[in-house]
Design a protein around this motif. Structure first.
Motif, PDB file in Angstrom:
ATOM      1  N   UNK A  72      41.990  30.486  36.088  1.00 43.54           N
ATOM      2  CA  UNK A  72      41.307  31.777  36.223  1.00 43.54           C
ATOM      3  C   UNK A  72      39.811  31.552  36.321  1.00 43.54           C
ATOM      4  N   UNK A  73      39.112  32.573  36.853  1.00 41.71           N
ATOM      5  CA  UNK A  73      37.654  32.598  36.746  1.00 41.71           C
ATOM      6  C   UNK A  73      37.339  33.185  35.372  1.00 41.71           C
ATOM      7  N   UNK A  74      36.569  32.431  34.558  1.00 38.61           N
ATOM      8  CA  UNK A  74      36.279  32.898  33.195  1.00 38.61           C
ATOM      9  C   UNK A  74      34.917  33.585  33.119  1.00 38.61           C
ATOM     10  N   UNK A  75      34.514  34.223  34.194  1.00 40.08           N
ATOM     11  CA  UNK A  75      33.215  34.911  34.224  1.00 40.08           C
ATOM     12  C   UNK A  75      33.460  36.404  34.089  1.00 40.08           C
ATOM     13  N   UNK A  76      32.860  37.032  33.112  1.00 43.37           N
ATOM     14  CA  UNK A  76      33.053  38.482  32.947  1.00 43.37           C
ATOM     15  C   UNK A  76      32.767  39.206  34.260  1.00 43.37           C
ATOM     16  N   UNK A  77      33.612  40.174  34.550  1.00 43.14           N
ATOM     17  CA  UNK A  77      33.445  40.910  35.810  1.00 43.14           C
ATOM     18  C   UNK A  77      34.306  40.359  36.916  1.00 43.14           C
ATOM     19  N   UNK A  78      34.757  39.096  36.768  1.00 40.50           N
ATOM     20  CA  UNK A  78      35.667  38.585  37.820  1.00 40.50           C
ATOM     21  C   UNK A  78      36.878  37.903  37.194  1.00 40.50           C
ATOM     22  N   UNK A  79      37.344  38.475  36.072  1.00 44.71           N
ATOM     23  CA  UNK A  79      38.565  37.967  35.443  1.00 44.71           C
ATOM     24  C   UNK A  79      39.779  38.169  36.354  1.00 44.71           C
ATOM     25  N   UNK A  80      39.622  39.042  37.343  1.00 44.56           N
ATOM     26  CA  UNK A  80      40.746  39.292  38.262  1.00 44.56           C
ATOM     27  C   UNK A  80      40.902  38.187  39.304  1.00 44.56           C
ATOM     28  N   UNK A  81      39.934  37.249  39.362  1.00 45.11           N
ATOM     29  CA  UNK A  81      40.028  36.173  40.364  1.00 45.11           C
ATOM     30  C   UNK A  81      40.638  34.916  39.731  1.00 45.11           C
ATOM     31  N   UNK A  82      41.461  34.252  40.516  1.00 46.51           N
ATOM     32  CA  UNK A  82      42.022  32.980  40.056  1.00 46.51           C
ATOM     33  C   UNK A  82      42.219  32.068  41.260  1.00 46.51           C
ATOM     34  N   UNK A  83      42.437  30.784  40.970  1.00 47.38           N
ATOM     35  CA  UNK A  83      42.627  29.807  42.058  1.00 47.38           C
ATOM     36  C   UNK A  83      43.899  29.013  41.796  1.00 47.38           C
ATOM     37  N   UNK A  84      44.568  28.633  42.891  1.00 47.84           N
ATOM     38  CA  UNK A  84      45.758  27.781  42.780  1.00 47.84           C
ATOM     39  C   UNK A  84      45.629  26.621  43.758  1.00 47.84           C
ATOM     40  N   UNK A  85      46.225  25.499  43.357  1.00 45.40           N
ATOM     41  CA  UNK A  85      46.329  24.377  44.311  1.00 45.40           C
ATOM     42  C   UNK A  85      47.809  24.040  44.437  1.00 45.40           C
TER      43      UNK A  85
END
Length: 1509
Positions: A72-85
């Protein structure tokens, strides 16, 4: 009990350093197979009060291969973003709210093995692959950076939470590096200490190094750095702690400021409750870490068997840890843990989520270290679902990971109250069935044919039936016992027995009381009860009516048979489906109307569901079975095969169906109306079951590794998707083949590869295995664990066992051997390709009965008609003309009728083969018929005999065999295979014929081999073969081989002759030696001489002497060659002989002192031991037997020298034995040879070498003037003086008479003059212009010297002026002149004859030709002299007179030649004209008189006029 939909998700992926993550607010995600499942945790999960606060809320779908990383993105305001490989080579960025891909990149060329979203930089995602390449990707500016730090496999990487440019990377070999990406990936620290894989890296949540009081002893090498200094340094040096967990069973804490380890924690061996540790468990380890944010002095780690430890870092000298869930039993994971994720809920609870190999996701409360809840998951296809009829709400799930799950769906405290049963299973669970009355008694069947019984209330292993199915178990059903089990008394037999149907088409009855005993195949009972003689169908499904009185069997051909107990009497056959029956379900007994219990629904590989009402059939009790072809209700709508059906226990006539189209459908069967359609699965459905308590609730399982609980009332759709099947579209989208080739996985993925290979042939394999590693088998403490020390491998071994007995069918309900097209596109295409190639190869084999085969593939109507004709033919009592006509037309039915018809069929097929050019197939058919003789005869007539046929011929008898071999030999001869033909003739002992065949076709070598091997040595055939072959070889120029043939034929003379034919020195020498060996001495001698002469041409004197040495009779020739060698060397030294090639002289030619003749005799004496008169005499006799022809101007110089030396050798030998007459004659012959060949130089050399003092000593030796040799001596003397005269004249003509170079040139020039004189009988007129002009400036003293010399020579010249000889020579010249004139006249006449006109054209030219001729003729005459044409009689008269004159001369004068007298006169007159004082008047007068008298021929007339007028 919750009413909301629920899902049992697939298991989280194994062996990934970071494939689960969580963000504050309560969102947790984990990678499972090719997707990511999202779980809402905490108050936001809307869980029912009292149940654990979590809910699976969705799935991120888009990767085509295993997801290997999730962050996940652990930055407040962008908790809805995540990355997968993923192993598909891409890194995708997602928005979890919309569950869509925001962006993606495919920068990596190799399998991605690590991923992290930077906690410091909002848009930085860092990924690393197994080749050591790191990519930094900045989302907002779509920019990337490629870093290659070390050529090692990266296993994990973590970005620093304190410094935006620092990243720690852990490698497979135990190295840890910290890099600075702002400096192009420069390595800040290389941390060495671990010696195995790095599984996890955690940064200390607090910057600086003050949070831990590290023991000074450990750091004694390097004192603490004062704070003041630290601040002055770079940010890196500010320092921070880093923790790493490795497979080497240690955790190390590193100091970044010092770049070294400061603490090492060794994992403890924990004694488990309930027994010792499995010895292999220690070997299996994944050491993952979590450093709690609010507790920097504590560290969480995984341990060997799935336990979690909380380490206290405050006191480094004491290894202090606390075990999670220490108080409560069975809360820990039972297998190693892969990932730990912290999560802060909305109500500020600090939780920790863990994923494990035991397929559970657990949530831990960090405050109490207790497990809050567990989310179970599935590691394989959900094949089978069954609710317990006794223990309400207890749902059994059969899964492809080798475990049975028992889900208590009614649990109030836990939505996911699931127990696992794995003991004794060890393969995919494809069928389940609860005992109708006995609590906790669950029957299971597996894909390897095993049937077992579990008691779910005890921890005992299951009972396994001793009788296995050969293939997958499709269905299990409890029913009343039938014979033979039913035959016992009430107490001896169970009330219910277990029936199992397997993929091989057999239904077995197992006695649950005696599972170790043999199970019975019910086909035997069916056959006996119903007196069936025909083949029973292949069974694929069994279902008992609820009252236990009626059994339905579904078959592969689509038929359903209804039997009545106790003896299974067949009462009805339903011919409705046309494809394999997958599922049969009877309506429950407690409907509002009792007749509903007679409804039976069935589904097959067709997409249509049929419902039949069997009330009348069952109640009628008729004797013979009824056939039903019309359904009671038809339910259409699915687009793929039906795998499962279930009646609602809460409604009348309500049915739910599961299909391969990816949906489950609820029907109102009585109205034939679709009610609602569930589309939540992402795969083909295998099973469906209605909740026993909630009328709105249904459970379904599929090949997406999921079991869904869903509500009918909440579905948007009422019917299945039409047109293109939704599931097929979905699968195609998911399995788009990537451009990038599939790479070798890191250890984490060893399992799926193996599993893929194993499962390829099973539908499930494609999907189940393309996903995560864990989908192999549950990894309990079984004996499997001991197989391999390393975990992935152990799983592999377990997995590889799974599909051992796979069929092309994978499920209890998917019993088809016919696969439907909506299979996933295979990710690995190789295997299917191989199969298709193999099939193609098989297809290529030509059918022996193609016409019959094609007739059996005609239209359905035709084939049906065949059946009718066949039935009529088989069952008509009397012969019927119509039937026989039909049979004749349908000849292929001969296969099923009588022999005569079969013969007719074979005949038709045979003709077809012959017409199509396949005689070998025709022969095969005839052999089948048993007509071997006929086959051979036909094949022989058509020239189609083969080795095979001839090999079979002996079966028909000896005579047939002999005849067949002869016929085959003839055929082979036509095909130019003579050697093979001969071999076949030999097989029937026809040796002479075989030899003759080979000989006549020029296979002499083979013919001789056969004859020599099979005939007597004295057989004349053999000699004839040798001679014939020798003659052919000789003709073709293969002399050496021909010689061998002649030797073989004992014709050694011919062998030597043929060897010598080539004529080169080596061949001649070999031939001479051969002749010598076989005793042909004369031939040997002549060949040795020829060899020596050949070597002579190459100036190989040594070789020539060796060749002559071969034979004693050639001793004389050796002397000749010796003299020739000495003479050649002598001439070479005087530069009178041109030498083009180097000569190999014998050693005895070295000395050159003394007179030539003495040197020769000395060499003869030393080299050839020639000293006695007898030896000389013998040599003379040998040489006198050899005669050489006289020389001409064209004789080659080497030949001339050889012949000359022959004469000279005889002369020297004669001198040695004082035979002076012979000596004189031989010397004269030698002189004459050089004179005749026009070689004046050689003649003079002979004179100087053999008559150095002139001829006086010979005159003395001869003595008497009237001896017979006197004329010869006179001739010799004359030639000697003749030579001296020329030399004298030439010496007067030049300015430097003593210049030998000039003289030699004159010699050479005069040689040509001499040649021209001799050739044309012309006096040397060419000399006249050069010689007659006196030199203007001659030195005065020269005349004086010349005069003295002149007197000496000129006195001797009188000998030359012999009138007798002049007269003879004049007559001879006249004869020659007349002969020449006659020859000229003849030529003119022939010319005129040839030029006679043949047409108008040539006639016109004739006058011109004549004019030309007359003109040229007159010119010629003018040139010579103006003489009148002479008539033929005049010429004849002249010739006669001249001949008469010649005849009068005495023989002594005619025998020995004499120098041309007139030529000598001319030379003398020339000298006189140049030096008047030299020649006396008397001499001049004598010369002029001779000239006038005898110069009446043209040649001398002109000279006569010059000197005599």
């Amino acid at each position: 009990m919750g009413q909301e939909p629920r899902v049992l998700p697939p298991s989280p992926n194994w062996y990934c350093a970071r494939c689960s993550d969580a963000v504050p607010g309560g969102l947790f995600g984990f990678a499972a197979r090719t997707s990511v499942f999202l779980v809402r945790v905490g108050p936001g999960a809307d869980a029912i009060p009292g149940t654990p606060p979590f809910r699976v809320i969705g799935e991120l779908v888009g990767h085509t291969e295993r997801v290997s990383g999730f962050t996940f993105s652990h930055h407040p305001g962008q908790y809805n973003l995540c990355a997968t490989s993923s192993d598909d080579g891409t890194v995708k960025i997602w928005d979890v709210e919309t569950k869509t891909v925001v962006t993606e990149h495919a920068l990596h060329q190799h399998t991605i093995s690590a991923l992290h979203w930077s906690p410091r930089v909002k848009d930085l995602i860092v990924s690393g692959d197994e080749k050591g390449v790191v990519f930094c990707y900045w989302l907002n500016r779509n920019d990337s950076q490629h870093l290659f730090i070390e050529p090692r496999t990266i296993l994990c990487l973590t970005c620093s939470p304190h410094h935006e440019d620092l990243i720690a990377i852990g490698y497979k070999d135990g190295i840890v590096v910290i890099i600075d990406i702002s400096k192009k990936g420069e390595v800040i620290h290389r941390l060495r200490g671990h010696d195995d894989e790095i599984h996890s890296i955690a940064w200390c949540p607090l910057p600086g190094e003050d949070c831990l009081s590290i023991n000074q002893e450990e750091n004694s090498e390097e004192p603490e750095i004062p704070n003041g200094k630290v601040t002055a340094q770079t940010p890196v040096a500010k320092g921070c702690y880093l923790a790493t967990g490795s497979k080497d069973q240690t955790i190390r804490i590193w100091s970044c400021s010092r770049g070294r380890g400061v603490m090492m924690l060794k994992l403890p061996s924990l004694k488990r409750r309930g027994g010792g540790i499995d010895p292999t468990v220690k070997e299996r380890l994944w050491l993952t870490l979590h450093w709690p944010k609010d507790q920097p002095t504590q560290l969480v780690s995984s341990c060997f068997g799935g336990e979690l430890l909380l380490w206290d870092l405050t006191q480094s000298w004491r290894r202090k840890y606390t075990l999670f869930s220490a108080s409560s039993e069975g809360q820990n994971h039972s297998r190693i843990v892969f990932n730990l994720c912290p999560l802060q809920t909305e109500d500020d609870k600090q939780l920790l989520l863990s994923t494990s190999m035991d397929r559970d996701v657990k949530c831990w409360d960090m405050a109490t270290l207790e497990c809050c809840w567990t989310l179970p998951s599935l590691g394989g296809f959900a094949y089978s679902l069954a609710f317990s009829p006794v223990d309400t709400g207890c749902l059994a799930i059969g899964v492809g990971d080798g475990m049975i799950r028992i889900w208590n769906t009614l649990s109030i405290k836990n939505n996911y109250d699931v127990k696992n049963f794995w003991q004794g299973v060890k393969s995919k669970v494809t069928a389940l069935c609860w005992h109708p009355t006995k609590e906790g008694c669950l029957a299971f069947g597996t894909d390897d044919g095993k049937v077992g019984l579990y008691d779910t209330y005890s921890s005992k292993p299951p009972q396994i039936s001793s009788t296995y199915h050969k293939k997958t178990v499709y269905t299990l059903a409890w029913g009343p016992p039938v014979p033979p089990t039913a035959l016992g008394g009430e107490g001896d037999r169970p009330s219910l027995t277990l029936y199992s149907c397997g993929g091989e088409g057999i239904v077995l009855q197992h006695n649950p009381w005696k599972l170790s005993g043999e199970a019975f195949d019910i086909n035997k009972l069916i056959r006996d009860t119903n007196s069936i003689t025909y083949k029973l169908p292949v069974h694929t499904e069994i279902s008992w009516k609820a009252d236990g009185k009626i059994m339905a069997l579904g078959n592969e051909d689509g038929s359903i048979e209804i039997f009545r107990v106790p003896n299974l009497k067949l009462i009805c056959t339903i011919q409705q489906h046309h494809k394999l029956v997958n599922t049969i379900s009877w309506h429950h007994e407690h409907g509002s109307q009792p007749e509903l219990s007679y409804l039976m629904a069935s589904g097959s590989n067709n997409a249509v569901i049929y419902v039949h009402n069997l009330q009348t059939v069952i109640e009628s009790n008729s004797e013979s079975p009824v056939t039903i072809t019309e359904p009671y209700r038809t339910l259409s709508g699915h687009t793929a095969k039906i795998t499962s059906l279930a009646w609602s226990p809460h409604h009348d006539g309500r049915l739910v169906s599961a299909s391969y189209d990816g949906t489950a459908q609820v029907w109102d069967t009585l109205q034939e109306e679709p009610l609602c359609n569930f589309r939540g699965h992402r795969g083909r459905l295998f099973c469906v079951v209605w909740s026993p308590l909630d009328p709105d609730c249904i459970y379904s399982g599929a090949d997406d590794f999921c079991v869904y609980k869903w509500l009918t009332s909440m579905q948007e759709h009422s019917r299945p998707p039409q047109g293109k099947k939704s599931i097929e579209l979905e699968k195609k989208r998911l399995s788009q083949p990537k451009p990038k080739p599939k790479k070798k996985k890191k250890p984490t993925s060893r399992v799926p590869i193996k599993q893929e290979l194993c499962d390829r042939n099973e539908d499930e394999g494609v999907k189940e295995s393309s996903g995560p590693v864990e989908n192999g088998v549950s990894d309990q403490e079984t004996e499997e664990e001991a197989r391999e020390p390393e975990l992935p491998c152990a799983v592999t071994s377990a997995v590889s066992k799974e599909p051992i007995s796979c069929t092309p069918v994978s499920v209890g309900f998917e019993k088809s051997k016919v696969t439907i097209n909506n299979k996933v596109t295979l990710l690995k295409k190789e295997l299917p390709k191989e199969k298709s190639e193999a099939l193609m190869k098989k297809r290529k084999a030509r059918s022996i009965l193609p016409l019959s085969t094609s007739l059996d593939h005609r239209s359905k109507e035709e084939i049906h008609q065949d059946c009718l004709v066949l039935a009529t033919a088989k069952h008509s009592k009397e012969p019927n003309e119509d039937v026989s006509a039909d049979l004749e037309e349908r000849f292929h039915l001969g296969l099923f009728t009588d022999r005569a018809t079969l013969y007719r069929m074979i005949e038709v097929e045979g003709k077809g083969h012959l017409e199509n050019g396949h005689p070998e197939l025709f022969h095969q058919l005839m052999l089948w018929k048993g007509d071997l003789k006929g086959v051979l005869r036909t094949a022989a007539e058509r020239g189609e005999l083969t080795d095979n046929l001839v090999a079979m011929a002996p079966v028909a008898g000896y005579h047939v065999w002999v005849w067949a071999v002869e016929a085959f030999a003839k055929q082979l001869c036509f095909q130019d295979q003579y050697v093979k033909a001969a071999s076949h003739l030999l097989s029937i002992h026809k040796v002479y014929e075989a030899v003759e065949l080979l000989k006549s076709n020029h296979f002499y070598r083979e013919a001789i081999a056969v004859a020599k091997a099979r005939l007597r040595p004295e057989d004349p055939i053999l000699k004839d073969l040798y001679l014939s072959w020798g003659a052919v070889l000789e003709k073709d120029g293969h002399y050496a081989l021909a010689a061998k043939c002649y030797l073989g034929a004992t014709s050694a003379y011919d062998a030597a002759k043929v060897l010598s034919k080539k004529g080169d020195a080596t061949s001649l020498r070999t031939a001479a030696e051969l002749a010598s060996i076989v005793g042909e001495n004369e031939l040997s001698a002549s060949l040795a001489l020829r060899c020596a002469q050949e070597l002579l041409l190459a100036r190989n004197w040594v070789g020539a002497q060796e060749a002559l040495h071969l034979h004693e009779s050639l001793k004389g020739q050796r002397l000749v060659f010796c003299l020739l060698e000495l003479l050649s060397k002598h001439l070479e030294e005087k530069q009178l002989l041109e030498v083009k090639s180097s000569s190999s002289y014998n050693a005895w030619t070295a000395g050159s002192e003394g007179p030539f003749v003495e040197r020769v005799t000395a060499v003869w004496k030393t080299a050839f031991s020639l000293d006695s008169p007898e030896q000389y005499q013998a040599a003379v006799r040998q040489l006198q037997s050899v005669k050489y022809p006289s020389a001409t101007s064209n004789t080659p110089s080497k030949q001339l020298l050889l012949h000359l030396c022959h004469d000279l050798t005889l002369a020297v030998l004669s001198q040695q034995v004082a035979s002076w007459d012979t000596a004189v004659e031989e010397l004269l012959r030698a002189v004459m040879r050089s004179y005749d060949s026009g070689n004046f130089t050689i003649m003079q050399e002979v004179h100087s070498a053999f008559l150095p003092e002139g001829c006086d000593h010979l005159r003395d030796k001869l003595g008497d003037h009237q001896s017979p040799t006197t004329p010869a001596f006179k001739s010799l003397e004359a030639f000697f003086i003749y030579g001296r005269l020329y030399e004298f004249w030439w010496s007067l003509s030049g300015p430097c008479p003593e210049s030998s170079i000039w003289v030699r040139a004159a010699h050479r020039r005069m040689t040509s003059v001499e040649q021209s004189q001799q050739l044309n009988n012309v006096s040397p007129e060419e000399i006249e212009p050069k010689a007659s002009q006196p030199e203007p400036s001659r030195p005065p003293e020269l005349d004086v010297r010349l005069t003295e010399e002149g007197e000496q020579i000129l006195r001797a010249c009188k000998e030359l002026f012999s009138e007798e000889h002049a007269s003879l020579q004049n007559s001879q010249r006249t004869v020659a002149e007349v002969q020449e004139t006659l020859a000229d006249m003849i030529r003119q006449h022939q010319k005129r004859q040839l030029c006679k006109p043949t047409a108008d054209g040539p006639a016109k030219n004739e006058p011109e030709q004549e004019a030309e001729q007359s003109l040229s003729g007159s010119q010629h005459q003018c040139k010579e002299e103006k003489s009148e044409p002479v008539s033929l009689p005049e010429l004849t008269k002249r010739l006669t007179e001249a001949n008469e004159r010649i005849a009068k001369f005495p023989e002594s004068i005619k025998t020995w030649p004499f120098p041309d007298v007139l030529e000598c006169c001319l030379i003398l007159l020339h000298i006189k004209s140049q030096h008047p004082g030299c020649v006396t008047h008397e001499m001049q007068q004598q010369a002029q008189e001779l000239l006038q008298k005898y110069s009446n021929t043209k040649v001398y007339k002109r000279h006569c006029q010059t000197f005599c007028t």
